[in-house]
Design an enzyme around this catalytic site. Structure first.
Site, PDB file in Angstrom:
ATOM      1  N   SER A  26      29.865  35.356  37.489  1.00  0.00           N
ATOM      2  CA  SER A  26      29.888  36.038  36.187  1.00  0.00           C
ATOM      3  C   SER A  26      28.646  36.920  36.026  1.00  0.00           C
ATOM      4  O   SER A  26      27.541  36.438  35.756  1.00  0.00           O
ATOM      5  CB  SER A  26      29.946  34.999  35.066  1.00  0.00           C
ATOM      6  OG  SER A  26      29.960  35.670  33.830  1.00  0.00           O
TER       7      SER A  26
ATOM      8  N   HIS B 142      32.800  38.680  38.725  1.00  0.00           N
ATOM      9  CA  HIS B 142      33.528  38.590  37.455  1.00  0.00           C
ATOM     10  C   HIS B 142      32.821  39.491  36.441  1.00  0.00           C
ATOM     11  O   HIS B 142      31.650  39.295  36.113  1.00  0.00           O
ATOM     12  CB  HIS B 142      33.522  37.135  36.977  1.00  0.00           C
ATOM     13  CG  HIS B 142      34.323  36.871  35.753  1.00  0.00           C
ATOM     14  ND1 HIS B 142      35.687  36.640  35.784  1.00  0.00           N
ATOM     15  CD2 HIS B 142      33.972  36.789  34.446  1.00  0.00           C
ATOM     16  CE1 HIS B 142      36.128  36.421  34.551  1.00  0.00           C
ATOM     17  NE2 HIS B 142      35.103  36.522  33.710  1.00  0.00           N
TER      18      HIS B 142
ATOM     19  N   ASP C 207      32.821  40.872  32.679  1.00  0.00           N
ATOM     20  CA  ASP C 207      33.331  40.673  31.324  1.00  0.00           C
ATOM     21  C   ASP C 207      33.184  41.944  30.500  1.00  0.00           C
ATOM     22  O   ASP C 207      32.076  42.426  30.294  1.00  0.00           O
ATOM     23  CB  ASP C 207      32.558  39.533  30.649  1.00  0.00           C
ATOM     24  CG  ASP C 207      32.929  38.184  31.224  1.00  0.00           C
ATOM     25  OD1 ASP C 207      34.125  37.846  31.200  1.00  0.00           O
ATOM     26  OD2 ASP C 207      32.038  37.475  31.719  1.00  0.00           O
TER      27      ASP C 207
ATOM     28  N   MET D 287      33.836  43.387  26.828  1.00  0.00           N
ATOM     29  CA  MET D 287      34.112  42.951  25.443  1.00  0.00           C
ATOM     30  C   MET D 287      33.949  44.136  24.502  1.00  0.00           C
ATOM     31  O   MET D 287      33.162  45.049  24.780  1.00  0.00           O
ATOM     32  CB  MET D 287      33.130  41.853  25.034  1.00  0.00           C
ATOM     33  CG  MET D 287      33.078  40.686  26.006  1.00  0.00           C
ATOM     34  SD  MET D 287      31.997  39.377  25.407  1.00  0.00           S
ATOM     35  CE  MET D 287      31.931  38.313  26.844  1.00  0.00           C
TER      36      MET D 287
ATOM     37  N   HIS E 133      37.563  40.992  33.578  1.00  0.00           N
ATOM     38  CA  HIS E 133      38.115  40.211  32.459  1.00  0.00           C
ATOM     39  C   HIS E 133      37.970  41.045  31.191  1.00  0.00           C
ATOM     40  O   HIS E 133      36.893  41.143  30.613  1.00  0.00           O
ATOM     41  CB  HIS E 133      37.337  38.892  32.379  1.00  0.00           C
ATOM     42  CG  HIS E 133      37.793  37.979  31.298  1.00  0.00           C
ATOM     43  ND1 HIS E 133      37.080  36.868  30.906  1.00  0.00           N
ATOM     44  CD2 HIS E 133      38.912  37.996  30.509  1.00  0.00           C
ATOM     45  CE1 HIS E 133      37.727  36.255  29.933  1.00  0.00           C
ATOM     46  NE2 HIS E 133      38.837  36.926  29.661  1.00  0.00           N
TER      47      HIS E 133
ATOM     48  N   MET F 201      38.220  41.621  27.529  1.00  0.00           N
ATOM     49  CA  MET F 201      38.348  40.955  26.232  1.00  0.00           C
ATOM     50  C   MET F 201      38.268  42.035  25.164  1.00  0.00           C
ATOM     51  O   MET F 201      37.298  42.122  24.406  1.00  0.00           O
ATOM     52  CB  MET F 201      37.236  39.921  26.072  1.00  0.00           C
ATOM     53  CG  MET F 201      37.473  38.671  26.900  1.00  0.00           C
ATOM     54  SD  MET F 201      35.956  37.752  27.199  1.00  0.00           S
ATOM     55  CE  MET F 201      35.337  38.684  28.568  1.00  0.00           C
TER      56      MET F 201
ATOM     57  N   MET G 156      41.586  30.158  30.023  1.00  0.00           N
ATOM     58  CA  MET G 156      40.241  30.095  29.435  1.00  0.00           C
ATOM     59  C   MET G 156      39.899  28.635  29.137  1.00  0.00           C
ATOM     60  O   MET G 156      40.695  27.914  28.527  1.00  0.00           O
ATOM     61  CB  MET G 156      40.171  30.901  28.137  1.00  0.00           C
ATOM     62  CG  MET G 156      40.192  32.413  28.309  1.00  0.00           C
ATOM     63  SD  MET G 156      38.925  33.105  29.400  1.00  0.00           S
ATOM     64  CE  MET G 156      37.396  32.517  28.664  1.00  0.00           C
TER      65      MET G 156
ATOM     66  N   ASP H 124      37.567  29.828  33.444  1.00  0.00           N
ATOM     67  CA  ASP H 124      36.380  30.580  33.005  1.00  0.00           C
ATOM     68  C   ASP H 124      35.778  29.918  31.765  1.00  0.00           C
ATOM     69  O   ASP H 124      36.455  29.809  30.735  1.00  0.00           O
ATOM     70  CB  ASP H 124      36.808  32.028  32.694  1.00  0.00           C
ATOM     71  CG  ASP H 124      35.645  32.920  32.276  1.00  0.00           C
ATOM     72  OD1 ASP H 124      34.483  32.501  32.395  1.00  0.00           O
ATOM     73  OD2 ASP H 124      35.930  34.055  31.839  1.00  0.00           O
TER      74      ASP H 124
HETATM   75  C1  DX5 Z   1      33.075  35.013  29.377  1.00  0.00           C
HETATM   76  C2  DX5 Z   1      32.203  34.624  30.557  1.00  0.00           C
HETATM   77  C3  DX5 Z   1      31.581  33.287  30.290  1.00  0.00           C
HETATM   78  C4  DX5 Z   1      30.459  32.861  31.172  1.00  0.00           C
HETATM   79  C5  DX5 Z   1      30.806  31.746  32.063  1.00  0.00           C
HETATM   80  O1  DX5 Z   1      34.379  35.193  29.671  1.00  0.00           O
HETATM   81  O2  DX5 Z   1      32.839  34.751  31.794  1.00  0.00           O
HETATM   82  O3  DX5 Z   1      32.559  32.338  30.188  1.00  0.00           O
HETATM   83  O4  DX5 Z   1      29.857  33.866  31.836  1.00  0.00           O
HETATM   84  O5  DX5 Z   1      29.700  30.994  32.335  1.00  0.00           O
HETATM   85  P1  DX5 Z   1      29.122  29.747  31.502  1.00  0.00           P
HETATM   86  O6  DX5 Z   1      30.118  29.298  30.506  1.00  0.00           O
HETATM   87  O7  DX5 Z   1      28.834  28.759  32.585  1.00  0.00           O
HETATM   88  O8  DX5 Z   1      27.865  30.260  30.884  1.00  0.00           O
HETATM   89 ZN    ZN Z   2      35.132  36.017  31.705  1.00  0.00          ZN
END
Ligand code: DX5
Ligand code: ZN
Length: 220
Positions: free
Chosen positions: A8, A33, A35, A37, A66, A68, A137, A176
């Site tokens: 991530s 990965h 994200d 948003m 991903h 969002m 999720m 995730d």
């Molecule tokens: C959002 C991200 C988070 C995060 C995952 O979709 O992908 O879920 O970075 O890592 P954690 O929950 O371990 O901080």
């Molecule tokens: Zn994610």
């Protein structure tokens, strides 16, 4: 099937991102990965399309994007992706999600469908011909550092059995959110294939990325 790790990137050291990417390459990470948003579908704003296109120029690690955001179909042609990348959209983010998935397939990359904790697995049943991956999720999307929600383990187990029942064993299950070593081990046993690793197990103060990835693989 081989279990895979998706790092991530929102949890990486963003001011030294190139160094992190090189280290993730050395560690044999399967996906990056990313994200995206919009501050509307989820109450946060993170990475964007310029970063995605810049990453494609410097690394061969496939991207696992991903989205969002509300109405993700608006943004699909903003990213230069290839057949190894996964573009994942939320079931809840668009009224005509089937059309969006078709757009992703036509783009030539892999299509993923993400479902929030409250979304039933049955909502995916008639979309399975259009997806390569189902992202279950394990927290409400939007932030790193949350706790696994209580139904997560049961939902991953149910996803595995439903996909089998529907004859869709080829669809990979991704998890995730709060994928720590113990949670990764539990969810792996329930049938998860791709593990998104952030602050819970990969980007840690007291371990190198290589060591953390190795420790995570050992529990799968
Ligand atoms: C959002 C991200 C988070 C995060 C995952 O979709 O992908 O879920 O970075 O890592 P954690 O929950 O371990 O901080
Ligand atoms: Zn994610």
């Amino acid at each position: 099937m081989n279990k895979m790790i998706s790092a991530s990137i929102m949890c990486a050291d963003l001011l030294n991102l190139e160094k992190a990417i090189k280290e993730l390459e050395t560690a044999g990470i399967d996906y990056l990965h990313i994200d995206i948003m919009d501050g509307d579908f989820v109450p946060n704003i993170t990475l964007g399309f310029d970063l995605i296109n810049a990453l494609k120029k410097v690394t061969d690690i496939p991207l696992d994007i991903h989205m969002m955001v509300k109405n993700p179909s608006t943004f699909i042609d903003r990213m230069n992706l290839d057949e190894n990348d996964i573009l994942c959209v939320h079931y809840e983010s668009e009224i005509h999600i089937h059309r969006t998935l078709e757009m992703i397939k036509n783009k030539g990359c892999k299509a993923g469908l993400a479902i929030n904790p409250a979304t039933p697995l049955e909502n995916v049943q008639y979309l399975t011909d259009y997806i390569d991956m189902l992202l279950v999720m394990t927290v409400s999307p939007g932030f790193a550092g949350q706790k696994l929600y209580k139904g997560a383990e049961r939902k991953v187990a149910d996803a595995k059995s439903k996909l089998h029942e529907w004859g869709c064993e080829n669809i990979l299950i991704e998890v995730d959110g709060n994928i720590s070593l113990p949670n990764g081990e539990k969810l792996s046993r329930k049938g998860a294939d791709i593990f998104v690793l952030g602050t819970s197990s990969l980007f840690l103060k007291d371990k190198t990325l290589t060591q953390a990835a190795e420790d995570f693989r050992a529990v799968l």
